[in-house]
Design an enzyme around this catalytic site. Structure first.
Site, PDB file in Angstrom:
ATOM      1  CG  ASN A 166      -0.360  -0.126   2.499  1.00 13.31           C
ATOM      2  OD1 ASN A 166       0.786  -0.564   2.622  1.00 13.31           O
ATOM      3  ND2 ASN A 166      -1.074   0.261   3.536  1.00 13.31           N
ATOM      4  CE  LYS A 189       7.495 -11.381   1.421  1.00 18.26           C
ATOM      5  NZ  LYS A 189       6.732 -10.540   0.466  1.00 18.26           N
ATOM      6  N   GLY A 242       1.841  -5.262   7.928  1.00 20.64           N
ATOM      7  CA  GLY A 242       0.819  -5.966   7.147  1.00 20.64           C
ATOM      8  C   GLY A 242      -0.383  -6.276   8.018  1.00 20.64           C
ATOM      9  CB  CYS A 298      -2.349   0.370   8.437  1.00 29.09           C
ATOM     10  SG  CYS A 298      -1.002   1.555   8.475  1.00 29.09           S
ATOM     11  CD  GLU A 472       8.261   0.622  11.249  1.00 30.75           C
ATOM     12  OE1 GLU A 472       7.489   1.209  10.476  1.00 30.75           O
ATOM     13  OE2 GLU A 472       8.765  -0.475  10.998  1.00 30.75           O
TER      14      GLU A 472
HETATM   15  P1  NAD Z   1      -2.172 -10.330   2.968  1.00 31.62           P
HETATM   16  O1  NAD Z   1      -2.323 -10.341   4.428  1.00 31.62           O
HETATM   17  O2  NAD Z   1      -2.094 -11.608   2.240  1.00 31.62           O
HETATM   18  O3  NAD Z   1      -0.853  -9.514   2.560  1.00 31.62           O
HETATM   19  C1  NAD Z   1      -0.493  -8.278   3.124  1.00 31.62           C
HETATM   20  C2  NAD Z   1       1.020  -8.125   2.935  1.00 31.62           C
HETATM   21  O4  NAD Z   1       1.692  -9.068   3.745  1.00 31.62           O
HETATM   22  C3  NAD Z   1       1.464  -8.413   1.499  1.00 31.62           C
HETATM   23  O5  NAD Z   1       2.423  -7.460   1.126  1.00 31.62           O
HETATM   24  C4  NAD Z   1       2.043  -9.823   1.550  1.00 31.62           C
HETATM   25  O6  NAD Z   1       3.095 -10.002   0.619  1.00 31.62           O
HETATM   26  C5  NAD Z   1       2.556  -9.916   2.953  1.00 31.62           C
HETATM   27  N1  NAD Z   1       2.465 -11.277   3.484  1.00 31.62           N
HETATM   28  C6  NAD Z   1       1.398 -12.091   3.457  1.00 31.62           C
HETATM   29  N2  NAD Z   1       1.677 -13.265   4.058  1.00 31.62           N
HETATM   30  C7  NAD Z   1       2.964 -13.195   4.462  1.00 31.62           C
HETATM   31  C8  NAD Z   1       3.839 -14.082   5.142  1.00 31.62           C
HETATM   32  N3  NAD Z   1       3.437 -15.287   5.588  1.00 31.62           N
HETATM   33  N4  NAD Z   1       5.108 -13.686   5.375  1.00 31.62           N
HETATM   34  C9  NAD Z   1       5.542 -12.468   4.979  1.00 31.62           C
HETATM   35  N5  NAD Z   1       4.761 -11.586   4.345  1.00 31.62           N
HETATM   36  C10 NAD Z   1       3.483 -11.931   4.081  1.00 31.62           C
HETATM   37  O7  NAD Z   1      -3.390  -9.511   2.391  1.00 31.62           O
HETATM   38  P2  NAD Z   1      -3.613  -8.690   1.064  1.00 31.62           P
HETATM   39  O8  NAD Z   1      -4.820  -9.222   0.361  1.00 31.62           O
HETATM   40  O9  NAD Z   1      -2.366  -8.495   0.265  1.00 31.62           O
HETATM   41  O10 NAD Z   1      -3.914  -7.311   1.721  1.00 31.62           O
HETATM   42  C11 NAD Z   1      -5.109  -7.096   2.413  1.00 31.62           C
HETATM   43  C12 NAD Z   1      -4.953  -7.120   3.899  1.00 31.62           C
HETATM   44  O11 NAD Z   1      -3.622  -6.832   4.280  1.00 31.62           O
HETATM   45  C13 NAD Z   1      -5.809  -6.030   4.482  1.00 31.62           C
HETATM   46  O12 NAD Z   1      -6.949  -6.604   5.023  1.00 31.62           O
HETATM   47  C14 NAD Z   1      -4.949  -5.343   5.497  1.00 31.62           C
HETATM   48  O13 NAD Z   1      -5.348  -5.714   6.777  1.00 31.62           O
HETATM   49  C15 NAD Z   1      -3.583  -5.874   5.320  1.00 31.62           C
HETATM   50  N6  NAD Z   1      -2.563  -4.871   4.994  1.00 31.62           N
HETATM   51  C16 NAD Z   1      -2.139  -4.070   5.989  1.00 31.62           C
HETATM   52  C17 NAD Z   1      -1.173  -3.120   5.730  1.00 31.62           C
HETATM   53  C18 NAD Z   1      -0.667  -2.201   6.802  1.00 31.62           C
HETATM   54  O14 NAD Z   1      -0.028  -1.202   6.480  1.00 31.62           O
HETATM   55  N7  NAD Z   1      -0.882  -2.480   8.073  1.00 31.62           N
HETATM   56  C19 NAD Z   1      -0.654  -2.995   4.449  1.00 31.62           C
HETATM   57  C20 NAD Z   1      -1.113  -3.856   3.444  1.00 31.62           C
HETATM   58  C21 NAD Z   1      -2.062  -4.801   3.734  1.00 31.62           C
END
Ligand code: NAD
Length: 491
Positions: A166, A189, A242, A298, A472
């Site tokens: 994002n 990564k 994430g 987020c 952070e």
């Molecule tokens: P997701 O949870 O699958 O992925 C979110 C991010 O985490 C991605 O960049 C992905 O590559 C990474 N990721 C996923 N599984 C991982 C693992 N086991 N190890 C390391 N990295 C991993 O979900 P999505 O469909 O890509 O995004 C939607 C959801 O992700 C949203 O519901 C939101 O809650 C969350 N999100 C949060 C933030 C944040 O800034 N807090 C940012 C992006 C996504």
């Protein structure tokens, strides 16, 4: 009219997507050398390029390079670290347009927002360049005249980081600048769906003279890469930004291997608008902030509690403001909101709207996908949504704003604090009494009153409860990357 826009300029720009690389031990490894994944433009569905994934050997090589580099980087002068961070900051400024265009192409946000992200990245570099020269220990008065007691702060070691799509540049720089500034080395990564910003960042650190192995960038299948890296005995620290469910998995893994961690996880940020607030101003500001990056932030405001007497006035202004948002390809200067970053986010947002509708919720505007090309979704406002609906209880991470009325301070605090999340919160009021009750009572890492002022490099950013562990930015930025060593010496 909200409609994806196509133009010759946009089509031309698609040809300019940069080649993507792994960056391991100072070596750039392109897509022709490794199997990998495809990067697509979420506005058009077009293939932009190929991303090389790290093999199991590559991951080990990256870890070993980081371990080797740590042996000398940990004793490097803070002035040298500072100089490199400053250089990269200036490079990011100089290349902001180009970096921004890559971000818009691979994750969809409007170009102005993407360029703004690059400028903010430069500020993070500057801040860490300044702060890394102020990593102080302390002297503790001793009980004996011939004893000196000191506290030293030392870099923790090899760090691994996982960052999302994002804010593909800024989520990465927060971790990279903190690790490098503290004297650590890092294997990161980034987001496979939106890799261009991090690839370019690696390029700039390389050009700025960062010794090889200090920064390593890898891509792959997320859970495979994170399992390998976190379990490695070389690694001393894990940092993740994430979702809450993935954060909990990685935190459990880090705990199993006794690794330090920083977790910046999701939120479900309450907005509290009191009837004494400047209602029209609040509605205008909140519309802009809610639909920024299509709500994929987020700290996006996600639950709107509006005091009864002001409810109708707020809703009229909020809905009118949302209807002025122009949804389209982020490369079109007319667009104020781009597509959702991935195809998978469209059914996710639909499920929030459908669940609300089933429970008696009203769609005041939006509520559906726009067009059949690209992942465009209309800015959506819902009312009459019960507190236990999906959209009020699960982070929506999209352009959906559920709005409900409230009566009293105690009631709104109880409802705002009722979820396991605790990242950000927003209050609009002209009453100092209300402002004080909210800043004291809201269970959140960030409380913004009458404006939005969080996440700049000089202020700490982090969540409480399920939203994370650690901070952070701000003076706290290096805390997660340093160990505390006590030294006592007798003459
Ligand atoms: P997701 O949870 O699958 O992925 C979110 C991010 O985490 C991605 O960049 C992905 O590559 C990474 N990721 C996923 N599984 C991982 C693992 N086991 N190890 C390391 N990295 C991993 O979900 P999505 O469909 O890509 O995004 C939607 C959801 O992700 C949203 O519901 C939101 O809650 C969350 N999100 C949060 C933030 C944040 O800034 N807090 C940012 C992006 C996504």
């Amino acid at each position: 009219m909200n409609k994806p826009v196509e133009s010759a300029a946009i089509a031309d720009a698609a040809h300019a997507y940069p080649e993507q690389f792994l960056y391991i031990d100072g070596e750039f490894i392109g897509a022709s050398a490794r199997a990998g994944s495809t990067v697509r433009n979420p506005a058009t569905g077009q293939v932009l390029g190929q991303l090389p994934h790290a093999t199991a050997d590559d991951l080990q090589r990256a870890l070993q390079a980081a371990e080797r580099a740590f042996a000398t980087w940990k004793t490097s002068s803070p002035l040298d670290r500072s100089a490199i961070l400053r250089k990269v900051g200036q490079m990011v400024r100089d290349r902001a347009q180009q970096i921004g265009r890559g971000i818009t192409m691979d994750m969809g946000k409007p170009l102005a927002e993407a360029v703004g992200e690059a400028m903010s990245c430069a500020e993070h570099c500057d801040w860490h360049a300044e702060e890394c020269r102020r990593i102080y220990g302390r002297v503790i008065p001793s009980r004996l005249p011939n004893v000196r007691q000191m506290v030293l702060r030392q870099p923790v070691g090899v760090c691994v980081a996982f960052t999302p799509w994002n804010f593909p540049l800024n989520q990465a720089i927060r971790k990279i600048a903190a690790a490098i500034g503290a004297g650590c080395t890092i294997v990161i990564k980034g987001p496979e769906d939106a890799p261009s910003a991090l690839s370019e960042l690696a390029r700039m650190f390389d050009e700025a003279g960062l010794p090889k192995g200090v920064l390593n960038v890898v891509w792959g299948v997320p859970h495979e890469v994170s399992q390998t890296l976190i379990a490695s005995p070389i690694v001393r620290k894990v940092s993740f930004t994430g979702s809450v469910p993935v954060g909990k998995q990685l935190a459990a893994l880090a705990g199993q291997h006794m690794k330090r961690m920083t977790m910046e996880l999701g939120g479900h940020s309450p907005v509290v608008v009191f009837d004494d607030a400047e209602i029209e101003r609040a509605a205008q500001l909140l519309s802009g902030f809610k639909f920024r990056n299509a709500g994929q932030v987020c700290v996006s405001p996600t639950r709107f509690y509006v005091q009864e007497k002001a409810f109708d006035k707020f809703m009229a202004a909020f809905i009118a403001a949302a209807r002025t948002i122009k949804v389209g390809d982020g490369l079109d200067p007319e667009s104020s909101m781009g597509p959702l970053a991935h195809e998978r986010r469209v059914p996710a947002i639909v499920s929030f709207v459908e669940d609300a509708a089933r429970r008696g919720g009203r769609v005041e505007t939006g509520g559906e996908r726009i067009g059949s090309v690209g992942n465009f979704f209309a800015p959506t406002i819902l009312t009459q949504v019960p507190d236990d609906s999906l959209v009020m209880t699960t982070e929506p991470f999209g352009p959906v704003a559920p709005c409900v009325p409230f009566k009293t301070v105690d009631e709104v605090l109880r409802r705002a604090n009722s979820l396991p999340y605790g990242l950000s919160s927003y209050v609009f009021t002209t009453s100092t009494k209300h402002a004080l009750a909210m800043q004291n009572g809201l269970e959140a890492g960030n409380v913004n009153i009458n404006h939005f002022g969080q996440a700049m490099p000089e202020v700490p950013f982090g969540g409480v409860k399920d939203s994370g562990i650690g901070s952070e930015g701000g003076a706290e930025t290096f805390d997660g990357y340093l160990t505390t060593k006590f030294v006592t010496q007798m003459d």
